[in-house]
Design a protein around this motif. Structure first.
Motif, PDB file in Angstrom:
ATOM      1  N   THR A 187       0.848  -1.190   0.000  1.00 46.39           N
ATOM      2  CA  THR A 187       0.000   0.000   0.000  1.00 46.39           C
ATOM      3  C   THR A 187       0.881   1.236   0.000  1.00 46.39           C
ATOM      4  OG1 THR A 187      -1.656  -1.206   1.277  1.00 46.39           O
ATOM      5  CG2 THR A 187      -1.888   1.175   1.198  1.00 46.39           C
ATOM      6  N   SER A 188       0.453   2.244  -0.768  1.00 44.51           N
ATOM      7  CA  SER A 188       1.207   3.490  -0.861  1.00 44.51           C
ATOM      8  C   SER A 188       0.271   4.604  -1.291  1.00 44.51           C
ATOM      9  CB  SER A 188       2.340   3.342  -1.870  1.00 44.51           C
ATOM     10  OG  SER A 188       3.062   4.558  -2.007  1.00 44.51           O
ATOM     11  N   ARG A 189       0.784   5.820  -1.286  1.00 37.71           N
ATOM     12  CA  ARG A 189       0.083   6.963  -1.864  1.00 37.71           C
ATOM     13  C   ARG A 189       0.341   6.930  -3.371  1.00 37.71           C
ATOM     14  NH1 ARG A 189      -2.724  10.066  -0.098  1.00 37.71           N
ATOM     15  NH2 ARG A 189      -1.821  11.978  -0.877  1.00 37.71           N
ATOM     16  N   PRO A 190      -0.486   7.578  -4.186  1.00 34.43           N
ATOM     17  CA  PRO A 190      -0.262   7.577  -5.643  1.00 34.43           C
ATOM     18  C   PRO A 190       1.136   8.043  -6.035  1.00 34.43           C
ATOM     19  CG  PRO A 190      -2.445   8.402  -5.179  1.00 34.43           C
ATOM     20  CD  PRO A 190      -1.757   8.229  -3.849  1.00 34.43           C
ATOM     21  N   GLU A 191       1.671   9.061  -5.355  1.00 31.81           N
ATOM     22  CA  GLU A 191       3.008   9.548  -5.726  1.00 31.81           C
ATOM     23  C   GLU A 191       4.091   8.525  -5.402  1.00 31.81           C
ATOM     24  OE1 GLU A 191       1.738  11.772  -1.923  1.00 31.81           O
ATOM     25  OE2 GLU A 191       0.844  11.394  -3.868  1.00 31.81           O
ATOM     26  N   GLY A 192       3.847   7.661  -4.393  1.00 36.96           N
ATOM     27  CA  GLY A 192       4.799   6.595  -4.074  1.00 36.96           C
ATOM     28  C   GLY A 192       4.860   5.559  -5.182  1.00 36.96           C
ATOM     29  N   LEU A 193       3.692   5.166  -5.690  1.00 40.43           N
ATOM     30  CA  LEU A 193       3.646   4.229  -6.815  1.00 40.43           C
ATOM     31  C   LEU A 193       4.240   4.878  -8.060  1.00 40.43           C
ATOM     32  CD1 LEU A 193       2.846   1.593  -8.190  1.00 40.43           C
ATOM     33  CD2 LEU A 193       0.530   2.537  -8.466  1.00 40.43           C
ATOM     34  N   ALA A 194       3.905   6.149  -8.282  1.00 34.63           N
ATOM     35  CA  ALA A 194       4.438   6.859  -9.450  1.00 34.63           C
ATOM     36  C   ALA A 194       5.963   6.905  -9.408  1.00 34.63           C
ATOM     37  CB  ALA A 194       3.865   8.277  -9.514  1.00 34.63           C
TER      38      ALA A 194
END
Length: 186
Positions: A45-52
């Motif tokens: 699990t991550s924030r969108p910017e982490g996945l980006a």
């Protein structure tokens, strides 16, 4: 630190998976589901910017901040030219938002992009960018010479100067009635 436009595009694509959602309220979850039991065995699990950032790093390496005036100009040009909607086309609208500063109220200007070339002109063709409307009080704008400062009669890239000088965060680009760049939306 200025972020790489490719990283911004990846982040915006992930955030856009749920239209209308507030980016601050989003999270991304990746699950491994076992084929035998159908249960999730591992999750990330991550924030969108982490996945980006993970995607960006896999494709391009770790993001690097630009430094210095020359790097800033080169980065601004590369930033602009890497946008999926670039270059401008005749009929595009460019809106510039100016923040309030001292006695100057906040205001906006809208420019329309036109074809400045004639028949038989060599490629790339020249574009014009003419002031269509503004919301600056005439008494203030006329005295400062600010209104219409990004208008050009013929230029190969009329968006470069406002992109660098005003900044992409203050620009909105509309093509065919739809915003293709909403700089102030983030």
């Amino acid at each position: 630190m200025r972020r790489d436009v490719r990283l911004e595009i990846i982040t915006e694509a992930i955030e856009g998976l749920i239209p209308g959602a507030a980016p601050a309220n989003l999270s991304v979850e990746v699950k491994e589901t076992l084929s035998v039991t159908g249960c999730a065995s591992n999750t990330w699990t991550s924030r969108p910017e982490g996945l980006a950032e993970r995607i960006f790093t896999a494709l391009y390496g770790r993001p690097r901040p630009p430094a210095g005036e020359l790097d800033a100009r080169m980065s601004a040009g590369a930033d602009l030219e890497s946008r999926p909607w670039y270059p401008l086309r005749p009929g595009d609208l460019v809106h510039v938002h100016y923040e309030q500063a001292a006695d100057m109220p906040a205001f906006g200007e809208t420019y329309i992009v036109g074809d400045a070339g004639g028949p038989g002109d060599p490629v790339p063709r020249l574009l014009s960018m003419q002031l269509l409307a503004h919301t600056c009080p005439d008494a203030i704008g006329a005295g400062l010479g600010m209104v219409g400062c990004f208008a050009v009669d013929a230029h190969d890239d009329p968006l470069h100067e406002p992109w660098y000088e005003a900044g992409p965060q203050r620009l909105t680009i509309v093509r065919d009635g739809r915003p293709v760049h909403a700089g102030g939306a983030r």
